[in-house]
Write a protein that holds these residues in place. Structure first.
Motif, mmCIF file in Angstrom:
data_model
loop_
_atom_site.group_PDB
_atom_site.id
_atom_site.type_symbol
_atom_site.label_atom_id
_atom_site.label_comp_id
_atom_site.label_asym_id
_atom_site.label_seq_id
_atom_site.Cartn_x
_atom_site.Cartn_y
_atom_site.Cartn_z
ATOM 1 N N HIS A 28 3.274 17.299 -3.376
ATOM 2 C CA HIS A 28 2.318 16.371 -3.338
ATOM 3 C C HIS A 28 3.006 15.102 -2.688
ATOM 4 C CE1 HIS A 28 -1.264 13.783 -4.509
ATOM 5 N NE2 HIS A 28 -0.182 12.909 -4.887
ATOM 6 N N ASP A 29 3.652 14.793 -3.114
ATOM 7 C CA ASP A 29 4.505 13.345 -2.604
ATOM 8 C C ASP A 29 4.846 13.687 -1.102
ATOM 9 O OD1 ASP A 29 4.318 12.173 -5.026
ATOM 10 O OD2 ASP A 29 6.623 12.556 -5.676
ATOM 11 N N HIS A 30 5.381 14.770 -0.828
ATOM 12 C CA HIS A 30 5.727 15.044 0.545
ATOM 13 C C HIS A 30 4.603 15.143 1.584
ATOM 14 C CE1 HIS A 30 6.863 17.336 4.229
ATOM 15 N NE2 HIS A 30 7.987 16.927 4.130
ATOM 16 N N LYS A 31 3.070 15.620 1.103
ATOM 17 C CA LYS A 31 1.814 15.627 1.732
ATOM 18 C C LYS A 31 1.456 14.289 2.007
ATOM 19 C CE LYS A 31 0.791 20.316 0.329
ATOM 20 N NZ LYS A 31 -0.276 21.121 -0.430
ATOM 21 N N ALA A 32 1.646 13.418 0.865
ATOM 22 C CA ALA A 32 1.042 11.994 0.727
ATOM 23 C C ALA A 32 2.179 11.425 1.884
ATOM 24 C CB ALA A 32 1.276 11.526 -0.288
ATOM 25 N N LEU A 33 3.506 11.663 2.043
ATOM 26 C CA LEU A 33 4.001 10.836 2.955
ATOM 27 C C LEU A 33 3.900 11.337 4.297
ATOM 28 C CD1 LEU A 33 7.175 9.375 3.414
ATOM 29 C CD2 LEU A 33 8.173 11.669 3.423
ATOM 30 N N VAL A 34 3.611 12.534 4.692
ATOM 31 C CA VAL A 34 3.274 12.993 5.961
ATOM 32 C C VAL A 34 1.989 12.303 6.326
ATOM 33 C CG1 VAL A 34 2.599 14.994 7.336
ATOM 34 C CG2 VAL A 34 4.703 15.209 5.591
ATOM 35 N N ALA A 35 1.080 12.361 5.318
ATOM 36 C CA ALA A 35 -0.188 11.579 5.835
ATOM 37 C C ALA A 35 -0.161 10.057 6.349
ATOM 38 C CB ALA A 35 -1.379 11.761 4.547
ATOM 39 N N LEU A 36 0.570 9.553 5.450
ATOM 40 C CA LEU A 36 0.961 7.984 5.856
ATOM 41 C C LEU A 36 1.632 8.066 7.031
ATOM 42 C CD1 LEU A 36 1.891 6.308 2.517
ATOM 43 C CD2 LEU A 36 0.134 5.695 3.997
ATOM 44 N N PHE A 37 2.444 8.832 7.317
ATOM 45 C CA PHE A 37 3.573 8.919 8.412
ATOM 46 C C PHE A 37 2.594 8.952 9.821
ATOM 47 C CE2 PHE A 37 6.581 10.598 11.908
ATOM 48 C CZ PHE A 37 7.486 9.788 11.640
ATOM 49 N N LEU A 88 2.976 4.332 -0.571
ATOM 50 C CA LEU A 88 2.461 5.170 -1.628
ATOM 51 C C LEU A 88 2.548 4.630 -2.904
ATOM 52 C CD1 LEU A 88 5.485 8.011 -0.470
ATOM 53 C CD2 LEU A 88 2.794 8.156 -0.253
ATOM 54 N N ASP A 89 3.277 3.613 -3.121
ATOM 55 C CA ASP A 89 3.193 3.011 -4.587
ATOM 56 C C ASP A 89 1.918 2.078 -4.332
ATOM 57 O OD1 ASP A 89 4.312 2.138 -7.149
ATOM 58 O OD2 ASP A 89 4.280 0.117 -6.102
ATOM 59 N N LEU A 90 1.551 1.524 -3.515
ATOM 60 C CA LEU A 90 0.415 0.341 -3.340
ATOM 61 C C LEU A 90 -0.737 1.224 -3.542
ATOM 62 C CD1 LEU A 90 0.240 -2.563 -2.725
ATOM 63 C CD2 LEU A 90 -0.094 -1.944 -0.490
ATOM 64 N N GLN A 91 -0.683 2.540 -2.924
ATOM 65 C CA GLN A 91 -2.231 3.368 -3.365
ATOM 66 C C GLN A 91 -2.523 3.392 -4.773
ATOM 67 O OE1 GLN A 91 -1.309 7.067 -1.370
ATOM 68 N NE2 GLN A 91 -1.733 6.343 0.794
ATOM 69 N N VAL A 123 -0.723 -4.746 7.566
ATOM 70 C CA VAL A 123 -1.518 -5.356 6.380
ATOM 71 C C VAL A 123 -2.197 -3.936 5.700
ATOM 72 C CG1 VAL A 123 -3.462 -6.836 5.483
ATOM 73 C CG2 VAL A 123 -1.864 -7.259 7.540
ATOM 74 N N ALA A 124 -1.767 -3.858 4.346
ATOM 75 C CA ALA A 124 -2.359 -2.725 3.655
ATOM 76 C C ALA A 124 -3.163 -3.400 2.395
ATOM 77 C CB ALA A 124 -1.290 -2.168 3.096
ATOM 78 N N LEU A 125 -4.555 -3.023 2.206
ATOM 79 C CA LEU A 125 -5.293 -3.468 1.443
ATOM 80 C C LEU A 125 -6.457 -2.535 0.936
ATOM 81 C CD1 LEU A 125 -7.807 -5.657 3.266
ATOM 82 C CD2 LEU A 125 -6.378 -4.235 4.527
ATOM 83 N N LEU A 184 -6.333 0.628 13.355
ATOM 84 C CA LEU A 184 -6.619 0.730 11.926
ATOM 85 C C LEU A 184 -6.756 2.084 11.533
ATOM 86 C CD1 LEU A 184 -8.423 -0.405 9.622
ATOM 87 C CD2 LEU A 184 -10.462 0.149 11.092
ATOM 88 N N SER A 185 -6.079 2.261 10.387
ATOM 89 C CA SER A 185 -6.098 3.436 9.786
ATOM 90 C C SER A 185 -6.966 3.336 8.370
ATOM 91 C CB SER A 185 -4.612 3.943 9.307
ATOM 92 O OG SER A 185 -4.591 5.133 8.598
ATOM 93 N N LEU A 186 -7.994 4.124 7.925
ATOM 94 C CA LEU A 186 -8.598 4.106 6.637
ATOM 95 C C LEU A 186 -8.228 5.618 6.162
ATOM 96 C CD1 LEU A 186 -11.958 2.917 7.914
ATOM 97 C CD2 LEU A 186 -10.119 1.525 6.851
ATOM 98 N N SER A 187 -7.657 5.553 4.986
ATOM 99 C CA SER A 187 -7.225 6.672 4.334
ATOM 100 C C SER A 187 -8.096 7.233 3.081
ATOM 101 C CB SER A 187 -5.913 6.547 3.554
ATOM 102 O OG SER A 187 -5.961 5.655 2.463
ATOM 103 N N GLU A 188 -7.976 8.623 2.561
ATOM 104 C CA GLU A 188 -8.978 9.147 1.589
ATOM 105 C C GLU A 188 -8.629 8.357 0.500
ATOM 106 O OE1 GLU A 188 -8.470 13.249 1.867
ATOM 107 O OE2 GLU A 188 -9.392 13.419 3.941
ATOM 108 N N GLU A 189 -7.326 7.629 0.245
ATOM 109 C CA GLU A 189 -7.083 6.875 -0.879
ATOM 110 C C GLU A 189 -7.435 5.658 -1.143
ATOM 111 O OE1 GLU A 189 -4.971 8.644 1.253
ATOM 112 O OE2 GLU A 189 -4.500 10.650 0.195
ATOM 113 N N GLU A 190 -8.709 5.414 -0.445
ATOM 114 C CA GLU A 190 -9.177 4.167 -0.625
ATOM 115 C C GLU A 190 -8.231 3.059 -0.041
ATOM 116 O OE1 GLU A 190 -12.310 3.841 -1.223
ATOM 117 O OE2 GLU A 190 -12.449 6.056 -1.604
ATOM 118 N N GLN A 191 -7.551 3.048 0.681
ATOM 119 C CA GLN A 191 -6.557 2.389 1.176
ATOM 120 C C GLN A 191 -6.894 2.067 2.697
ATOM 121 O OE1 GLN A 191 -2.234 2.617 1.898
ATOM 122 N NE2 GLN A 191 -2.196 1.255 0.283
ATOM 123 N N ALA A 192 -6.922 0.649 3.273
ATOM 124 C CA ALA A 192 -6.957 0.422 4.827
ATOM 125 C C ALA A 192 -5.718 -0.232 4.993
ATOM 126 C CB ALA A 192 -8.090 -0.469 5.097
#
Length: 466
Positions: A145-154, A178-181, A203-205, A235-243
């Protein structure tokens, strides 16, 4: 890895605009004659057409040639005149001798193609290596799970930033994101590139805080703080409710020293939503427990059109009056003054249940007080057991200015309420509530004297006498 990357460039991923070779001998750097191509064909256009001592050249370029990675990707300060007008991509590959020491460099200038920007970063040579190094350093097992989240962010990062940033810098940002999500907070990351004269700002928010107005505000802020000449964003909008908004600030001169903590406070302030600001005011006015409860309650009740048009300091009083309706009062009248607008008005609010007010019934009450009604803004919201309405009237006094509410707010509100309850009449005598400082009860007594005088000897009507 470098060889694979060069073959990848040839596979339709790079527009080649120029090529030049450099030799490094006896601590002297010079152009290899007659090997240039394209826009770098002329040796005379190079600062190294004649040998230059290594210690005399820019420290960044010197480090690129003698230390670090075999291949370096960066941006030139020169704009492309073909394909698209952006700063060109510079790819430099070191040449090394049998002993591993640098003996020269091969330089390409051009542009990455649309195909390159569309390709997954995890499959691009050089970038895939950076991703693997970060995953190994963080002990993320492949397909976990962590690796997939890392790849998605990358993958969400701009390709230009992935090429230029070092592994340690990318690792720090990715782990923090990853921690901020999980915490849904606003955070700022800054990477100045002194050699390239630009600043990368991330800027992550929380996603619900992002809007076009905020982006424009952040662009203006970063341009001002870093004395930028231009700014790009991604701009990147993720599925984890983070912009995540990646900015690149281009600086013509020296990059100023900016306090990261102070800049982050400014970003956080800009990123606060209307609901956040209302919560702060309610907590300040009513304490943490009561204020937070009110904020949560009215964040859901108040419609978006109200939030977009109403300053938070005005909404604070509105919330307090709506609470009085919740406690059973059929209507409430309250006044407050605007500030900071081109034409500041006094706001007269009629808060009521049981349906909308008929304007032709209410506006004359305000006019009899000597007020000029400029506008009316209605708001409807759900409350316990039905609906509530706010009829918000923007008015001015007889002098064409807002009222001095410190002196007359309670009297005016009481006078309007008394008329609305049919406890007193509405006529031009009510102007004395504002002009003479009388209460509605005192005006009522004066009206009775006038009526009495009319009956015992006057021929004119009461309105004439007024």
């Amino acid at each position: 890895e470098t060889e694979h990357f060069l073959w990848w460039l040839l596979d339709g991923n790079y527009v080649f605009l120029g090529y030049r070779e450099y030799a490094l001998e006896n601590d002297m750097l010079s152009v290899v004659p007659e090997r240039g191509l394209g826009i770098l064909a002329s040796d005379a256009g190079s600062a190294y057409a004649q040998p230059v001592p290594l210690q005399a050249i820019d420290p960044g370029l010197r480090d690129r040639l003698t230390a670090g990675n075999l291949l370096v990707v960066s941006k030139t300060n020169r704009f492309s005149t073909v394909h698209r007008r952006v700063k060109m991509d510079d790819i430099t590959v070191k040449r090394v001798g049998p002993d591993g020491e640098a003996i020269g460099a091969l330089r390409l200038v051009g542009l990455f193609t649309r195909k390159a920007y569309m390709a997954p970063a995890s499959r691009i040579p050089i970038l895939s290596r950076k991703l693997r190094q970060i995953a190994v350093a963080e002990d993320f097992l492949e397909d976990s799970h962590d690796h997939k989240a890392l790849v998605a962010l990358f993958e969400s990062f701009p390709k230009d930033e992935l090429f230029v940033a070092g592994v340690d810098e990318l690792r720090e940002q990715l782990v923090a994101l990853l921690d901020l999500q999980e915490r849904q907070q606003t955070q700022l990351f800054i990477r100045p590139d002194i050699e390239e004269r630009r600043v990368a700002v991330l800027v992550a928010l929380p996603r619900d805080r992002f809007n076009a107005e905020l982006r424009h505000g952040l662009q203006a802020l970063f341009l001002e703080r870093f004395h930028g000449s231009s700014i790009d964003y991604h701009l990147s909008l993720s599925e984890e409710e983070q912009a995540r908004i990646h900015f690149t600030v281009h600086v013509d001169g020296e990059i100023p020293d900016v306090s990261v903590s102070e800049l982050e406070q400014e970003v956080t302030s800009l990123a606060r939503t209307w609901d956040d600001r209302l919560r702060e005011r309610l907590v300040a006015a009513h304490g943490e427990e009561r204020g937070s409860a009110l904020a949560e309650k009215y964040a859901k009740r108040l419609p978006n059109y109200y939030k977009s048009s109403t300053d938070v300091y005005l909404a604070l009083l509105d919330v307090e009056q709506f609470e009085r309706l919740d406690q059973g009062e059929p209507f409430v009248v309250a006044l407050q003054n605007e500030r900071g607008k081109d034409q500041n008005l006094t706001r007269v609010g009629l808060y009521k249940t049981g349906g909308k007010v008929v304007l032709s019934d209410f506006v004359p009450i305000l006019e009899d007080l000597g007020l000029t009604v400029i506008e009316e803004v209605p708001t409807r919201l759900k409350i316990d057991g039905g609906e509530a309405f706010l009829h918000d009237f923007g008015v001015l006094g007889e002098n064409g200015k807002p009222l001095d509410l410190n002196e007359c707010a309670e009297r005016v509100a009481a006078a309007i309420s008394a008329v609305w309850r049919d406890e007193t009449e509405s006529d031009s005598l009510n102007r004395l509530v504002i002009l003479a400082g009388l209460t509605s009860r005192q005006v009522e007594i004066l009206r009775a004297y006038g009526t009495y005088r009319l009956r015992v000897g006057g021929a004119a009507g009461i309105e004439y006498k007024n």
